[in-house]
Write an enzyme that holds these catalytic residues in place. Structure first.
Site, PDB file in Angstrom:
ATOM      1  N   LYS A   1      -8.622   1.154  23.971  1.00 56.13           N
ATOM      2  CA  LYS A   1      -9.386   1.718  22.858  1.00 56.13           C
ATOM      3  C   LYS A   1      -9.287   3.248  22.886  1.00 56.13           C
ATOM      4  O   LYS A   1      -9.526   3.864  23.928  1.00 56.13           O
ATOM      5  CB  LYS A   1     -10.852   1.274  22.994  1.00 56.13           C
ATOM      6  CG  LYS A   1     -11.704   1.673  21.825  1.00 56.13           C
ATOM      7  CD  LYS A   1     -13.132   1.184  22.015  1.00 56.13           C
ATOM      8  CE  LYS A   1     -14.011   1.838  20.966  1.00 56.13           C
ATOM      9  NZ  LYS A   1     -15.417   1.676  21.266  1.00 56.13           N
TER      10      LYS A   1
ATOM     11  N   LYS B   1      13.098  -6.909  -6.470  1.00 61.01           N
ATOM     12  CA  LYS B   1      13.009  -7.935  -5.426  1.00 61.01           C
ATOM     13  C   LYS B   1      13.716  -9.228  -5.825  1.00 61.01           C
ATOM     14  O   LYS B   1      13.627 -10.233  -5.118  1.00 61.01           O
ATOM     15  CB  LYS B   1      11.545  -8.169  -5.042  1.00 61.01           C
ATOM     16  CG  LYS B   1      10.869  -6.870  -4.573  1.00 61.01           C
ATOM     17  CD  LYS B   1       9.527  -7.078  -3.903  1.00 61.01           C
ATOM     18  CE  LYS B   1       8.890  -5.725  -3.559  1.00 61.01           C
ATOM     19  NZ  LYS B   1       7.792  -5.794  -2.617  1.00 61.01           N
TER      20      LYS B   1
ATOM     21  N   LYS C   1       9.026  -4.353  -9.689  1.00 61.10           N
ATOM     22  CA  LYS C   1       9.077  -5.201  -8.477  1.00 61.10           C
ATOM     23  C   LYS C   1       9.846  -6.500  -8.759  1.00 61.10           C
ATOM     24  O   LYS C   1      10.590  -6.994  -7.918  1.00 61.10           O
ATOM     25  CB  LYS C   1       7.657  -5.513  -7.984  1.00 61.10           C
ATOM     26  CG  LYS C   1       6.991  -4.293  -7.372  1.00 61.10           C
ATOM     27  CD  LYS C   1       5.539  -4.513  -7.029  1.00 61.10           C
ATOM     28  CE  LYS C   1       4.914  -3.193  -6.587  1.00 61.10           C
ATOM     29  NZ  LYS C   1       3.479  -3.220  -6.439  1.00 61.10           N
TER      30      LYS C   1
ATOM     31  N   ASN D   1      -6.460  -4.572   4.356  1.00 58.93           N
ATOM     32  CA  ASN D   1      -6.887  -4.507   2.948  1.00 58.93           C
ATOM     33  C   ASN D   1      -7.849  -5.674   2.714  1.00 58.93           C
ATOM     34  O   ASN D   1      -8.008  -6.533   3.579  1.00 58.93           O
ATOM     35  CB  ASN D   1      -5.656  -4.568   2.024  1.00 58.93           C
ATOM     36  CG  ASN D   1      -4.882  -5.851   2.234  1.00 58.93           C
ATOM     37  OD1 ASN D   1      -5.372  -6.925   1.940  1.00 58.93           O
ATOM     38  ND2 ASN D   1      -3.674  -5.741   2.790  1.00 58.93           N
TER      39      ASN D   1
ATOM     40  N   ASP E   1       1.977  -2.189   3.805  1.00 55.80           N
ATOM     41  CA  ASP E   1       3.242  -1.477   3.647  1.00 55.80           C
ATOM     42  C   ASP E   1       3.547  -0.591   4.852  1.00 55.80           C
ATOM     43  O   ASP E   1       4.698  -0.280   5.122  1.00 55.80           O
ATOM     44  CB  ASP E   1       3.196  -0.608   2.380  1.00 55.80           C
ATOM     45  CG  ASP E   1       3.335  -1.463   1.130  1.00 55.80           C
ATOM     46  OD1 ASP E   1       4.107  -2.441   1.185  1.00 55.80           O
ATOM     47  OD2 ASP E   1       2.663  -1.164   0.116  1.00 55.80           O
TER      48      ASP E   1
ATOM     49  N   PHE F   1       3.869 -11.470  -6.171  1.00 55.36           N
ATOM     50  CA  PHE F   1       2.650 -10.991  -6.814  1.00 55.36           C
ATOM     51  C   PHE F   1       2.741  -9.474  -6.879  1.00 55.36           C
ATOM     52  O   PHE F   1       3.406  -8.859  -6.049  1.00 55.36           O
ATOM     53  CB  PHE F   1       1.402 -11.371  -5.996  1.00 55.36           C
ATOM     54  CG  PHE F   1       0.816 -12.706  -6.349  1.00 55.36           C
ATOM     55  CD1 PHE F   1       1.468 -13.879  -6.017  1.00 55.36           C
ATOM     56  CD2 PHE F   1      -0.400 -12.789  -7.002  1.00 55.36           C
ATOM     57  CE1 PHE F   1       0.916 -15.112  -6.336  1.00 55.36           C
ATOM     58  CE2 PHE F   1      -0.960 -14.012  -7.328  1.00 55.36           C
ATOM     59  CZ  PHE F   1      -0.295 -15.184  -6.989  1.00 55.36           C
TER      60      PHE F   1
HETATM   61  O1  PMT Z   1      -6.307 -12.971  -1.090  1.00 53.26           O
HETATM   62  P1  PMT Z   1      -7.222 -12.774  -2.282  1.00 53.26           P
HETATM   63  O2  PMT Z   1      -8.510 -12.116  -1.907  1.00 53.26           O
HETATM   64  O3  PMT Z   1      -7.430 -14.053  -3.045  1.00 53.26           O
HETATM   65  O4  PMT Z   1      -6.517 -11.745  -3.281  1.00 53.26           O
HETATM   66  C1  PMT Z   1      -5.336 -12.096  -3.938  1.00 53.26           C
HETATM   67  C2  PMT Z   1      -4.343 -10.940  -3.979  1.00 53.26           C
HETATM   68  C3  PMT Z   1      -4.915  -9.832  -4.839  1.00 53.26           C
HETATM   69  C4  PMT Z   1      -4.066 -10.415  -2.568  1.00 53.26           C
HETATM   70  C5  PMT Z   1      -3.022 -11.510  -4.551  1.00 53.26           C
HETATM   71  O5  PMT Z   1      -3.279 -12.121  -5.722  1.00 53.26           O
HETATM   72  C6  PMT Z   1      -1.964 -10.419  -4.722  1.00 53.26           C
HETATM   73  O6  PMT Z   1      -1.914  -9.733  -5.690  1.00 53.26           O
HETATM   74  N1  PMT Z   1      -1.079 -10.330  -3.696  1.00 53.26           N
HETATM   75  C7  PMT Z   1      -0.055  -9.310  -3.607  1.00 53.26           C
HETATM   76  C8  PMT Z   1      -0.631  -8.026  -3.120  1.00 53.26           C
HETATM   77  C9  PMT Z   1       0.445  -6.999  -2.837  1.00 53.26           C
HETATM   78  O7  PMT Z   1       0.677  -6.712  -1.684  1.00 53.26           O
HETATM   79  O8  PMT Z   1       1.099  -6.585  -3.859  1.00 53.26           O
HETATM   80  P2  PMT Z   1       2.277  -5.484  -3.790  1.00 53.26           P
HETATM   81  O9  PMT Z   1       2.414  -5.051  -5.174  1.00 53.26           O
HETATM   82  O10 PMT Z   1       1.952  -4.460  -2.745  1.00 53.26           O
HETATM   83  O11 PMT Z   1       3.530  -6.300  -3.297  1.00 53.26           O
HETATM   84  C10 PMT Z   1       4.454  -6.922  -4.184  1.00 53.26           C
HETATM   85  C11 PMT Z   1       4.988  -8.200  -3.571  1.00 53.26           C
HETATM   86  O12 PMT Z   1       5.764  -7.901  -2.404  1.00 53.26           O
HETATM   87  C12 PMT Z   1       3.940  -9.174  -3.123  1.00 53.26           C
HETATM   88  O13 PMT Z   1       4.391 -10.461  -3.438  1.00 53.26           O
HETATM   89  C13 PMT Z   1       3.848  -8.979  -1.619  1.00 53.26           C
HETATM   90  O14 PMT Z   1       3.495 -10.183  -0.943  1.00 53.26           O
HETATM   91  C14 PMT Z   1       5.289  -8.562  -1.267  1.00 53.26           C
HETATM   92  N2  PMT Z   1       5.362  -7.629  -0.123  1.00 53.26           N
HETATM   93  C15 PMT Z   1       4.736  -6.421  -0.179  1.00 53.26           C
HETATM   94  C16 PMT Z   1       4.863  -5.552   0.874  1.00 53.26           C
HETATM   95  C17 PMT Z   1       5.663  -5.903   1.993  1.00 53.26           C
HETATM   96  N3  PMT Z   1       5.815  -5.091   3.022  1.00 53.26           N
HETATM   97  N4  PMT Z   1       6.272  -7.094   2.014  1.00 53.26           N
HETATM   98  C18 PMT Z   1       6.133  -7.963   0.972  1.00 53.26           C
HETATM   99  O15 PMT Z   1       6.702  -9.062   1.006  1.00 53.26           O
END
Ligand code: PMT
Length: 404
Positions: free
Chosen positions: A288, A343, A339, A209, A278, A325
């Site tokens: 490859k 979480k 979330k 991403n 995810d 986040f």
């Molecule tokens: O890196 P930048 O370019 O500065 O951009 C910042 C950002 C947009 C990446 C950042 O600010 C942000 O929003 N990060 C979280 C992105 C995300 O994966 O969000 P989510 O809604 O999919 O996940 C929710 C939370 O679970 C997040 O804290 C994530 O780190 C965590 N997560 C998600 C999936 C996973 N398999 N394990 C996790 O721990």
């Protein structure tokens, strides 16, 4: 960086790196600081007082016996007004004088009269820097409580290679910002995740991403300035490692999970700002993958949810504040709230990915902070560094509330 309202004294001594003080003074003024430049007589051979006067927007102090400027004992006033003294570049000569307590010009006199912290940024020929006398003098300065920023290693104006180049401007600025910041996170261990993950389906292709790591790196920088012990676990990004931060580089979500699990038990605060993939391809081809006629299908399987596991393990862990986040393209508050609950977080920082200048790979962000109580803090559009400041302010409120 915000330095508005801060008063700094920048001392410039006479080495070739004196020309770099112009950029330093300019950057400090741009950050809002009030900068009083003090030059040694020798420094004026390398850069004119007029240049630094224009850039600092204040008369430069140079002559200890200037009848007009010293009618109010200007050097003592300059020393009193400074919240921080930065000597950049600091030559072997001025370092020796400072170590010996000599006060024979404006700069050395002001330094001796000051009670503010002093940052010394050495710059000189490598042999001069390595000379036991200079090393002894730097040791004396450290014993006296002065802060010394090691010079960079590289090629020099004298055509020699080694340690002695004035530290890069970004390092000097970061150190200044740290010295001007209250160490409100001292004694705390914090873990921050940043960047994307790469989920490979062959040795040269992967699913990812657009996360740049900027948000997570800003969180790490701010925490380090506030004196926390910072562990930054980052996916593949092209950002320079922040100073005073332990960097752990990972590639995939599962590597990130292992690294975080190894560290988490010792952490007081954990902030997951990484954009963790995810899903991952269920198989990674050893070579490859060749082009074929027709469709090529990739089967995906779910990655572990690292934050979910951290939230579930909270009652057995040391972690006092757990922050996530949420990056959303629709139903921002609803999805973020879900979330937050699921979480088991203290609060969640919600990003609206559809908003211009926010989210992935920007220098700015506009976020909302959602708490379990239902309280929502809507932050204005600001730089990621400012967002990081506000997130740590919020963490500190939670830490305070949880302190018996
Ligand atoms: O890196 P930048 O370019 O500065 O951009 C910042 C950002 C947009 C990446 C950042 O600010 C942000 O929003 N990060 C979280 C992105 C995300 O994966 O969000 P989510 O809604 O999919 O996940 C929710 C939370 O679970 C997040 O804290 C994530 O780190 C965590 N997560 C998600 C999936 C996973 N398999 N394990 C996790 O721990």
């Amino acid at each position: 960086m915000g330095m508005s309202g801060k008063s700094l004294l920048v001392g410039v001594s006479g080495g070739i790196a004196a020309y770099k003080s112009a950029e330093l003074v300019r950057s400090l003024v741009k950050c809002g600081a009030s900068v009083q430049v003090v030059m040694t007589r020798n420094a004026t051979h390398f850069i004119t007082p007029l240049t630094l006067q224009v850039l600092s927007e204040q008369p430069v102090c140079l002559d200890l016996f200037d009848l007009e400027a010293e009618s109010q004992i200007g050097h003592i006033q300059a020393a009193r007004a400074a919240e921080l003294i930065v000597v950049a570049p600091a030559t072997a000569n001025i370092i020796a004088k400072m170590a010996a307590g000599i006060a024979d010009d404006y700069l050395t006199t002001a330094i001796l009269a000051a009670t503010a912290p002093v940052l010394v940024c050495p710059a000189m020929n490598v042999k001069m820097f390595e000379h036991p006398a200079t090393q002894r003098n730097l040791g004396t300065l450290k014993d006296l409580g002065y802060h010394v920023l090691d010079p960079d290693v590289g090629s020099m104006a004298c055509k020699e290679e080694g340690a002695g180049r004035l530290a890069d401007l970004s390092k000097i600025m970061e150190k200044i910002q740290t010295l001007l910041t209250t160490p409100s996170l001292a004694g705390l261990k914090v873990l921050i995740s940043a960047g994307p993950t790469w989920e490979p389906f062959d040795p040269v292709r992967f699913i990812t991403n657009p996360s740049s790591g900027k948000m997570g790196f800003a969180l790490a920088r701010v925490a380090a300035r506030r004196a926390a012990e910072v562990h930054l676990v980052t996916g593949p990004v092209s950002l320079a490692p922040p100073s005073e931060v332990t960097l752990h580089r990972v590639v995939t979500a599962r590597e990130m999970q292992h690294q975080i699990e190894e560290l988490a038990a010792h952490m007081d605060v954990i902030i997951m700002s990484a954009a963790v993939g995810d899903y991952r391809p269920s198989q990674t081809a050893p070579q490859k993958v060749k082009k074929i006629e027709g469709r090529q299908e990739v089967v995906l399987e779910k990655n572990p949810d690292i934050l979910l596991s951290l939230g579930r393990a909270r009652k057995d862990s040391k972690c006092r504040v757990l922050v996530g986040f949420a990056a959303e393209t629709e139903n921002l508050l609803e999805n973020a709230r879900e979330k937050l609950e699921k979480k088991n977080l203290d609060f969640i920082v919600a990003n609206n990915l559809t908003q211009r200048g926010s989210g992935f790979a920007t220098d700015t962000n506009q976020v909302k902070i959602l708490e379990r109580s239902g309280k929502i803090l809507e932050l204005p559009f600001m730089t990621k560094e400012e967002v990081a400041e506000r997130i740590w302010d919020h963490v500190e409120l939670f830490l305070e509330a949880k302190t018996p």
